[in-house]
Scaffold this active site. Sequence first.
Site, PDB file in Angstrom:
ATOM      1  N   ASP A  35      -3.363   7.455   6.650  1.00 18.06           N
ATOM      2  CA  ASP A  35      -4.115   7.977   5.509  1.00 18.06           C
ATOM      3  C   ASP A  35      -5.582   7.605   5.630  1.00 18.06           C
ATOM      4  O   ASP A  35      -5.920   6.451   5.931  1.00 18.06           O
ATOM      5  CB  ASP A  35      -3.546   7.426   4.199  1.00 18.06           C
ATOM      6  CG  ASP A  35      -2.258   8.135   3.778  1.00 18.06           C
ATOM      7  OD1 ASP A  35      -1.804   9.024   4.520  1.00 18.06           O
ATOM      8  OD2 ASP A  35      -1.727   7.787   2.707  1.00 18.06           O
ATOM      9  N   ARG A  79       1.822  17.207   5.135  1.00 21.91           N
ATOM     10  CA  ARG A  79       0.563  16.480   5.346  1.00 21.91           C
ATOM     11  C   ARG A  79       0.296  16.223   6.833  1.00 21.91           C
ATOM     12  O   ARG A  79       0.324  15.100   7.302  1.00 21.91           O
ATOM     13  CB  ARG A  79       0.547  15.151   4.578  1.00 21.91           C
ATOM     14  CG  ARG A  79       0.715  15.308   3.087  1.00 21.91           C
ATOM     15  CD  ARG A  79       0.601  13.986   2.360  1.00 21.91           C
ATOM     16  NE  ARG A  79       0.751  14.167   0.912  1.00 21.91           N
ATOM     17  CZ  ARG A  79       0.726  13.174   0.028  1.00 21.91           C
ATOM     18  NH1 ARG A  79       0.558  11.935   0.432  1.00 21.91           N
ATOM     19  NH2 ARG A  79       0.869  13.428  -1.256  1.00 21.91           N
TER      20      ARG A  79
END
Length: 325
Positions: free
Chosen positions: A164, A217
């Site tokens: 992330d 994602r």
Amino acid sequence: MSETRSRRRRRAVIAVATVASAAVVGSTLAVTQMGASAAETSPVGYASMNGGTPGGSASTVVTVTSSSALASAISSGTSQTVRVSGLISVSGMLKVASNKTIIGVGSGSGITGGGLNLSGVKNVRIRNMVFRNASDDSINIQDGTTHVWVDHNDLASGYDGLIDIKRGSDFITVSWNKLHNHDKSMLLGHDDANASQDTGKLRVTYVHNWFEGTGQRHPRVRFANPVHVLNNYYRNIGSYGVASTMNAGVFVERNYFENVAKPTVTSTGESAAGNLKVLNNYKVNSGTEQVRNGASVAAIPYAYTPEANNKVKATVTAGAGTGKI
């Protein structure tokens, strides 16, 4: 025949010289080659720009085998290379300081049970590491961190994100990683309300990564423009491949999608739509890419040589993950 061979040799020398000249890094623009090499010695794409990402000192090297030694080495103020030997069990998120190279020894070294947190730091390389069963993120890059190279790692089975990147971080390359057995793989931009910090930042190159049986994602992008998603291999993806939201600009170029119903989407969750353009992606048993306002995706600011889309699967499956550098 001898004259023909001589001419060929001269042409080969010229070609090598041309590539070498193209690799010169200027003060603001890195000119990079993105071919099929599975073991670059320095990053391509965004992490090569504005001084590059040399990592920690190669002459100051420490090898760690315990969680306490690992935590101490990667958080110290010393510019150094930290060699991780064995799969080390850790708890929570370990703080990473600036000017570090963190590299696994062999193909099975890394951490399990926790992750790495890069917050407000610069010049970090994370390479050849196994990440398993993180209690939060496996790798969390945030708070204005710049110049990071995440390369040749094997990541799976974390609690939240595997890689992330958020809160104004910038100039990052994510390359040659294998991500599998996980749902939410890679977030780029954490919140719809964070435009003031993220707009003009979050510049990331995703190249030669292997996504195997992951959910979503890959990445999921907010605000950043342009983000470059190049020559990655996607197989058996559950929800979607790449998402562009919140007016981001994402260029999805020459990737290989196999058994992916939604290779790209321009909206997900409650976020406003983003901009996305595609070029020459290779699809096997996969759906049609969604695109939106392709002209609103900014030009990629570095030179590069992409790999042919139909060769990406073989190149990435042979080269991604640990044990290849």
